[in-house]
Design a protein around this motif. Structure first.
Motif, PDB file in Angstrom:
ATOM      1  N   SER A 108       0.842  -1.187   0.000  1.00 59.70           N
ATOM      2  CA  SER A 108       0.000   0.000   0.000  1.00 59.70           C
ATOM      3  C   SER A 108       0.881   1.241   0.000  1.00 59.70           C
ATOM      4  O   SER A 108       1.959   1.260   0.581  1.00 59.70           O
ATOM      5  CB  SER A 108      -0.881   0.000   1.241  1.00 59.70           C
ATOM      6  N   SER A 109       0.430   2.253  -0.687  1.00 60.99           N
ATOM      7  CA  SER A 109       1.143   3.520  -0.692  1.00 60.99           C
ATOM      8  C   SER A 109       0.101   4.606  -0.888  1.00 60.99           C
ATOM      9  O   SER A 109      -1.033   4.320  -1.233  1.00 60.99           O
ATOM     10  CB  SER A 109       2.176   3.529  -1.815  1.00 60.99           C
ATOM     11  N   THR A 110       0.508   5.849  -0.668  1.00 59.51           N
ATOM     12  CA  THR A 110      -0.456   6.937  -0.782  1.00 59.51           C
ATOM     13  C   THR A 110      -1.093   6.917  -2.173  1.00 59.51           C
ATOM     14  O   THR A 110      -0.386   6.878  -3.163  1.00 59.51           O
ATOM     15  CB  THR A 110       0.262   8.291  -0.608  1.00 59.51           C
ATOM     16  N   PRO A 111      -2.428   6.952  -2.248  1.00 54.98           N
ATOM     17  CA  PRO A 111      -3.047   7.000  -3.574  1.00 54.98           C
ATOM     18  C   PRO A 111      -2.614   8.253  -4.328  1.00 54.98           C
ATOM     19  O   PRO A 111      -2.443   9.318  -3.730  1.00 54.98           O
ATOM     20  CB  PRO A 111      -4.550   7.054  -3.271  1.00 54.98           C
ATOM     21  N   VAL A 112      -2.432   8.106  -5.625  1.00 54.03           N
ATOM     22  CA  VAL A 112      -2.044   9.235  -6.463  1.00 54.03           C
ATOM     23  C   VAL A 112      -3.053  10.373  -6.303  1.00 54.03           C
ATOM     24  O   VAL A 112      -2.694  11.548  -6.277  1.00 54.03           O
ATOM     25  CB  VAL A 112      -1.975   8.806  -7.944  1.00 54.03           C
ATOM     26  N   SER A 113      -4.328   9.988  -6.158  1.00 58.65           N
ATOM     27  CA  SER A 113      -5.364  11.017  -6.090  1.00 58.65           C
ATOM     28  C   SER A 113      -5.165  11.935  -4.879  1.00 58.65           C
ATOM     29  O   SER A 113      -5.447  13.128  -4.949  1.00 58.65           O
ATOM     30  CB  SER A 113      -6.744  10.364  -6.031  1.00 58.65           C
ATOM     31  N   LEU A 156       2.972  -0.987 -13.805  1.00 56.20           N
ATOM     32  CA  LEU A 156       1.999  -0.206 -13.051  1.00 56.20           C
ATOM     33  C   LEU A 156       2.701   0.809 -12.144  1.00 56.20           C
ATOM     34  O   LEU A 156       2.287   1.959 -12.021  1.00 56.20           O
ATOM     35  CB  LEU A 156       1.160  -1.176 -12.212  1.00 56.20           C
ATOM     36  N   ASN A 157       3.781   0.373 -11.539  1.00 55.53           N
ATOM     37  CA  ASN A 157       4.502   1.273 -10.647  1.00 55.53           C
ATOM     38  C   ASN A 157       5.137   2.425 -11.419  1.00 55.53           C
ATOM     39  O   ASN A 157       5.149   3.576 -10.952  1.00 55.53           O
ATOM     40  CB  ASN A 157       5.579   0.494  -9.872  1.00 55.53           C
ATOM     41  N   LYS A 158       5.611   2.140 -12.604  1.00 53.99           N
ATOM     42  CA  LYS A 158       6.141   3.225 -13.432  1.00 53.99           C
ATOM     43  C   LYS A 158       5.024   4.202 -13.804  1.00 53.99           C
ATOM     44  O   LYS A 158       5.207   5.423 -13.734  1.00 53.99           O
ATOM     45  CB  LYS A 158       6.777   2.661 -14.710  1.00 53.99           C
ATOM     46  N   ALA A 159       3.875   3.656 -14.185  1.00 47.76           N
ATOM     47  CA  ALA A 159       2.737   4.509 -14.544  1.00 47.76           C
ATOM     48  C   ALA A 159       2.334   5.378 -13.356  1.00 47.76           C
ATOM     49  O   ALA A 159       2.012   6.560 -13.493  1.00 47.76           O
ATOM     50  CB  ALA A 159       1.564   3.657 -15.000  1.00 47.76           C
ATOM     51  N   ARG A 160       2.385   4.759 -12.166  1.00 48.04           N
ATOM     52  CA  ARG A 160       2.020   5.485 -10.948  1.00 48.04           C
ATOM     53  C   ARG A 160       2.913   6.708 -10.757  1.00 48.04           C
ATOM     54  O   ARG A 160       2.438   7.812 -10.447  1.00 48.04           O
ATOM     55  CB  ARG A 160       2.148   4.533  -9.772  1.00 48.04           C
ATOM     56  N   HIS A 161       4.195   6.517 -10.961  1.00 40.38           N
ATOM     57  CA  HIS A 161       5.108   7.640 -10.728  1.00 40.38           C
ATOM     58  C   HIS A 161       5.023   8.685 -11.833  1.00 40.38           C
ATOM     59  O   HIS A 161       5.278   9.870 -11.575  1.00 40.38           O
ATOM     60  CB  HIS A 161       6.532   7.127 -10.518  1.00 40.38           C
ATOM     61  N   GLU A 162       4.658   8.274 -13.034  1.00 37.05           N
ATOM     62  CA  GLU A 162       4.398   9.277 -14.068  1.00 37.05           C
ATOM     63  C   GLU A 162       3.239  10.178 -13.635  1.00 37.05           C
ATOM     64  O   GLU A 162       3.292  11.394 -13.768  1.00 37.05           O
ATOM     65  CB  GLU A 162       4.053   8.606 -15.408  1.00 37.05           C
ATOM     66  N   LEU A 163       2.193   9.561 -13.101  1.00 38.12           N
ATOM     67  CA  LEU A 163       1.032  10.332 -12.653  1.00 38.12           C
ATOM     68  C   LEU A 163       1.384  11.196 -11.446  1.00 38.12           C
ATOM     69  O   LEU A 163       0.918  12.328 -11.320  1.00 38.12           O
ATOM     70  CB  LEU A 163      -0.128   9.396 -12.319  1.00 38.12           C
ATOM     71  N   LEU A 164       2.211  10.642 -10.557  1.00 39.93           N
ATOM     72  CA  LEU A 164       2.606  11.426  -9.384  1.00 39.93           C
ATOM     73  C   LEU A 164       3.376  12.673  -9.818  1.00 39.93           C
ATOM     74  O   LEU A 164       3.216  13.749  -9.226  1.00 39.93           O
ATOM     75  CB  LEU A 164       3.476  10.584  -8.448  1.00 39.93           C
ATOM     76  N   MET A 165       4.192  12.534 -10.834  1.00 39.86           N
ATOM     77  CA  MET A 165       4.930  13.703 -11.309  1.00 39.86           C
ATOM     78  C   MET A 165       3.972  14.741 -11.890  1.00 39.86           C
ATOM     79  O   MET A 165       4.116  15.935 -11.642  1.00 39.86           O
ATOM     80  CB  MET A 165       5.960  13.286 -12.370  1.00 39.86           C
ATOM     81  N   ALA A 166       3.000  14.280 -12.664  1.00 42.08           N
ATOM     82  CA  ALA A 166       2.014  15.215 -13.217  1.00 42.08           C
ATOM     83  C   ALA A 166       1.233  15.867 -12.083  1.00 42.08           C
ATOM     84  O   ALA A 166       1.011  17.081 -12.078  1.00 42.08           O
ATOM     85  CB  ALA A 166       1.079  14.502 -14.175  1.00 42.08           C
ATOM     86  N   ALA A 167       0.845  15.052 -11.118  1.00 40.94           N
ATOM     87  CA  ALA A 167       0.057  15.573 -10.006  1.00 40.94           C
ATOM     88  C   ALA A 167       0.845  16.605  -9.211  1.00 40.94           C
ATOM     89  O   ALA A 167       0.295  17.597  -8.732  1.00 40.94           O
ATOM     90  CB  ALA A 167      -0.380  14.425  -9.089  1.00 40.94           C
TER      91      ALA A 167
END
Lengths: 393, 381, 393, 381
Positions: free
Chosen positions: A260-265, A330-341
């Protein structure tokens, strides 16, 4: 039986509450913040050393290893309960160690009694820090094409060559290593050996990564003497040991996807805020996050299912390749979104606000997820061949 | 107008490419980074840009510039991107020059000669939040004597800590979200009350948070019509979005070329990895995305150069260009790192630097998410 | 020069306004609604026949073909002006024809003077409807592996075999066809021949598609006699003609991507409506549409650029493969979004509200876009080899 | 609970698979379609479902059913999906049975025996717009004597034209967008004032637009608490979303298996096409997506079966399952048609029928767009 386990759970909880220092109940922030042990062990605080010592005392750094080798001798159920109770209290791992995660299982399966007695207890107590000598500059995904030579000198081998991607080789005491003992046979010409990194002829050079960290080294062997007693398994059969270990590594990496990790949202809402309808005020990013989180939650179920099936022995032997592929992408995608966020702030490389550029550095670090431990392409090849039984080209 | 470079434009490209590869290759960026250069770019290189005529490419001939267009500026930017050359060119020669087109003769006379000469460096102070929201302006400009007093803060001001000139969007009327009531100002970098907090970014460039603590400017600092700054700002954004797209296209092309080269030389399992069909198809797909992105960029540049009649189309085309290149370029650097395997993760290889630069350029002036949403709003859905 | 062209434009507009019946200024709704000509021509209304006749009279069904072969003899610029003026008035194509689009260009390049005189004017006037005999059941993407045999009988060939995907073969009068004249040489054993579909031994069977339509046939040849005078180009060199035609077809299909059509967002807004902020009331779908339309607009620029470069002779010869790949994939994505935007109603197969299931049938029809005229996979292979110069496996 | 089938569940699967493959293979669907069957499914097959015990799988043992759970219902649905078997099972044995759990004893006694016996067919009338919006209910139910009078229309009611029982969401209070004020009713299909306009869908199933022109029902038709129908409706939706996901997973698995088989037998360029690495990687990726989707479905089924304590988690899990399968299954049928090449475009091959069925199931009870958005709303962003 269940009563016994419940009693074990109660005792364990009590003991952990009494013995796990509060500082060791905080999440680990970076790889360096973990306890790695070794001859030159450094501890971030006295509690870290104390926690290692009390846990090693009970054999609980390696709860399911046999007691004679420094383990806790716990049953699978007990070990699970220990993990659950540690998680409930937020206890850190007392010891992070490639000896525990990788060499240990290989020695337990392939090692002689003498080898187990010599190495396992020191691993359990964190006295010896190990590194892994697998990859080579010209091998890459084709691991078995390794070229580091081991010349037979009667009672010992003379090892010459170069390894790469040896994690923390500059900080390790011993290495477990694949060497070529028969150049004529690709897979049946490899031997699995152990030796001291202080042996004459061993040198290391850290590799600076794009994330700005150097967790890996290049490692050079120049006429290093390795006693034959240090061969694990048979000479020229090291590939069996290696495959066993790789499978183990893949499972480990695959298992990480489910943590578990902090949701991107949440990160996005904190940085960007909501619109009048309470929705993330960046509609297209919100949609991309929503589709990602849908997949991430589905993969959470997949991780649970894989673990359950793996325990029941019904998972396909190549299933870890799927978990590794999907989880790392999935983890790579997550960090792409985190950067955008995170927007502009997430781009900062050294600032205090970003704790030294954590978002950007973590993002870059995840790019290796689909390379290390077998690239995504290798996993897809494995799925195609071993699960889908598609024909060779 | 045909959607390819004219002969003159091709000649400029043939000049810019070897110049940039020699004067500001990736090694130049590495030297600045490893020397922890406090500016994040080289003033010497900026002088060389001036000698090449790049600095004044968009300045009208009447003001001493070359009087060329966004296609030509984009040629310079693409080569910067291909070589990861750090330069204040985008903010200064596209952004500030674009803004100054609406400024008083006095302001133009004050700033343009220095820009053309490669002595003046400008920065754009347009952002106040984490994400690109140019229409949200809270920094206040209040009347003060014959001029204005500016109070507030701006973020993500690339090389704002060393800029001689700062183009600032300020609120002169209305609330923070109103499109009306915004005014652009040309503020000297050394103004009293203006302070900068500089932070190095992932790509080794430096961006600043600028604090305006009652910074006083006179009336000549106003750009365009008071309260109607969105018009100028929109035009400036059209230019710098297209420019950032061109630069990012260069980054992506550089990354793709490097990766193609690697596919043709790296062997695995006894074969060149470029002979594996799965990688071939991915490379071919990436090629297609980059070609489409290139067309979108050139279209936006040509429309910008066709003047006020095409302003609305150019404005949309700039969003298409910035968004499309954002999508294609992130694929280029991701495939680049992945196909380089472990080597791609090392600082010693350049491909990672392309990934970092792409990320910063994607964020600058709005990413694909922003521009897709913007186009949707403009299309009424 | 420019004055002359402007005069041509004015005349053309005037003539079109006077001669194009209003019914022929409505968009074509289905492939059957277009005018296909042929011996058994059917016209949806008298205006359709009239429009064909007046246009054929001027040679404007094939404006840039030479006048001696029934064309308009227009220069490239004049032909462009004619297209523009027809588009401005919304004039339909007077004649849809594989003879115009495919065979004509091949005959103009490879045909003898006699062949041109025999066939081109009839194509131009819509008297003969042609179909194309390329694909075979066991060839697929590997077109050159075709097996339809043509046995040399002195003055004629005897043709035996089967073609598939012959568009409207059941309605065509003549066929242009690839046959094998040398089984020993894959590429240099193919001949390009023409023959009458009324020849003895020719039969056709329509193929029902998943869209519910049957635009294609299986076509069977049983000892069909084909005079040698009907060979286009040299015997055994038919692959050159075929490649030329395929390139032409790819460009045509590629060009279709750029045609304007109702934006997906409009369809979605009509079906779903807006939320309080005026945004499409389906936030994730809205984001997917927005990202799609961004790409579609970029591809619009690409189509323009490709056309310009193609005209200037500076497009890479394999560039049509990229256009075909990207354009068809985009069109498939477009119809996926249209189906989502239309919701439940778009699923209807026969209803009046959907004009007989147009959304669903069109959606299914687009799935062939990335198969016909060379699959997406074949295009990617071509790009990889011919543009990127990646090595063979 | 371990996230795989128990031995008993596996036994059910081992029974359901050959049954469905024999009793209702794709040929069965083709026969109904080519015969232009007015119902769109076979009442005989429905009887056979009853003989197998499927119809009452979710009916409590006390009411004469098997008292099993959503995992077991999902097993049946997956096999239906794999064979494209047309059946009122989802609407009747999952949807209506789920709704009737909250109904009066009278209503249960009236409807459940017929359902269990395979004599009664039910339909769900929950939609009023083009897209899934179960919370938007305008169809009005007004008090009338001891009962209610229903006026309005519902769309996309699968086999609503031949249903014996229609579960209807109606507004008894509040405005069309209010979550409060909705009530579920069990309405006999032959009620006076109820008319159906049937339309064949792309997958040859038939959906109806139902017009309620003052349809009168008595008090026993009310399901759950008046005005609080969202509770029952939410539970019903959780069940049918998960069920539709299971059926669609079967469709996707069937399509993927068929495609894998084709990859292993079709030759091009002298090689089996399944030996081309680009296709291998795509097939392996698809496999991964389907495995993940399968896990999501089983998770939702198990949570639904754990009862009211897990209701909130089950509700989210149902959205995850429906959304995730939607994403994976559309990939399965797209890759299926593409990899079959021209053959895949012909009606003679089954793969196109899988594409059509997938499309309809994706739309039913909300697609991935809807559920991603729903999860975002539930997570407060």
């Amino acid at each position: 039986m269940t009563d016994q386990l419940e009693a074990f759970r109660a005792e364990t909880r009590q003991w952990l509450e009494a013995n796990c220092p509060p500082a060791m109940r905080q999440p680990v922030r970076t790889e360096d913040d973990a306890c790695w042990g070794g001859r030159r062990a450094t501890f971030s605080c006295p509690e870290q050393r104390q926690w290692l010592e009390v846990m090693a005392e009970r054999g609980w750094t390696v709860p399911d290893w046999p007691k004679e080798y420094g383990g806790g001798g716990l049953s699978r159920d007990e070990a699970r309960i220990l993990r659950q109770e540690m998680a409930a209290l937020g206890c850190r791992l007392p010891l992070s160690s490639f000896g525990i995660w990788m060499l240990g299982p290989a020695l337990l399966k392939f090692g002689t009694h003498e080898q187990k007695l010599e190495h396992l207890p020191r691993i359990a107590r964190g006295e010896i820090r190990w590194c892994q000598g697998y990859s080579e500059p010209n091998a890459g995904s084709d691991l078995a094409s390794l070229a580091t030579r081991a010349e037979d000198q009667g009672d010992h081998f003379l090892v010459n060559g170069q390894k790469i991607w040896t994690s923390y080789a500059d900080k390790a005491d011993w290495i477990f290593c694949l060497v070529r003992t028969n150049p004529a046979d690709k897979h049946n010409g490899i031997t699995f050996v152990l030796f001291d990194m202080e042996s004459e002829g061993v040198s290391t050079r850290p590799i600076l990564l794009i994330s700005g960290y150097s967790p890996f080294c290049e490692t050079f062997f120049d006429n290093v003497k390795v006693p034959k007693a240090n061969v694990v398994g048979e000479i020229n059969r090291g590939w069996d040991v290696a495959k066993y270990l790789l499978g183990h590594e893949r499972e480990m990496i695959a298992g990480m996807g489910g943590r578990s990790s902090t949701p991107v949202s949440k990160v996005a809402m904190a940085a960007i805020g909501a619109d009048a309808q309470g929705r993330l005020d960046d509609p297209v990013l919100r949609a991309r996050i929503a589709l990602f989180e849908l997949k991430a939650q589905a993969f959470g179920a997949m991780s649970e299912r894989f673990t359950d099936m793996f325990k029941a022995g019904t998972a396909h032997p190549a299933q870890p390749s799927m978990m590794k592929y999907y989880g790392t992408e999935l983890n790579k995608a997550r960090h792409e979104l985190l950067m955008a966020a995170g927007g502009a702030e997430a781009l900062e490389w050294e600032s205090e606000a970003t704790r030294g550029g954590t978002p950007a550095r973590d993002w870059l670090r995840t790019k290796a997820n689909s390379i290390e431990g077998g690239t995504s392409e290798v996993q897809l090849n494995i799925i195609a061949k071993r699960i889908l039984a598609l024909p060779g080209a | 107008m045909a959607l390819y470079l004219t002969e003159e434009q091709q000649m400029l490209a043939d000049t810019a490419r070897p110049f940039m590869a020699e004067a500001a290759p990736v090694a130049h960026l590495r030297a600045l980074r490893d020397g922890n250069d406090p500016a994040g770019f080289s003033r010497d290189l900026w002088k060389q840009f001036a000698e090449m005529g790049f600095t004044g490419v968009l300045v009208p001939e009447g003001d001493g510039g070359l009087g060329l267009g966004h296609v030509e500026a984009g040629i310079v930017l693409e080569e910067m991107g291909r070589n990861l050359s750090p330069s204040p060119f985008l903010a200064t020669s596209v952004g500030a020059v674009g803004a100054l087109a609406d400024a008083s003769a006095e302001a133009r006379g004050r700033w343009l000669p220095g820009i053309i000469a490669g002595e003046t460096v400008a920065a754009l102070a347009l952002e106040e939040g984490a994400r690109h929201r140019p229409e949200r302006v809270a920094l206040a400009a209040t009347r003060s004597g014959n001029g204005y007093k500016l109070t507030g803060a701006k973020r993500f001001v690339v090389h704002g800590h060393v800029a001689d000139l700062v183009i600032v969007s300020a609120r002169t009327a209305g609330g923070a979200d109103d499109a009306e009531g915004i005014t652009l100002f040309a503020v000297p970098g050394n103004s009293k009350g203006l302070s900068a907090h500089a932070e190095r970014l992932a790509d080794s460039s430096i961006a600043a948070r600028l604090e305006f603590d009652g910074v006083e400017v006179d009336g000549s600092a106003v750009i365009g019509t008071l309260d109607q700054g969105m018009a100028s700002l929109g035009r400036v954004l059209g230019g710098v979005r297209t420019g950032a797209a061109a630069e990012m296209l260069g980054v992506a092309s550089g990354a793709a070329d490097m990766t193609l080269g690697y596919l043709k030389e790296r062997k695995q399992f006894g074969q060149l990895i470029g002979s594996f069909q799965a990688l071939q198809h991915r490379a071919a797909h990436l090629y297609s995305e980059l070609e489409v992105a290139r067309a979108a960029v050139l279209k936006a540049q040509q429309l910008l150069d066709e003047g006020p009649d095409k302003a609305a189309r150019a404005d949309r085309a700039a969003s298409v260009a910035k968004g499309m290149v954002g999508l294609a370029a992130v694929l280029a650097v991701q495939e680049g790192v992945q196909m380089h395997g472990g080597m791609g993760m090392t600082d010693a290889y350049d491909i990672g630097l392309y990934m970092k630069r792409q990320r910063v350029l994607a964020e600058l002036f709005g990413d694909a998410d922003y521009h897709a949403d913007r186009l949707a709003r403009l299309s009424g859905y």
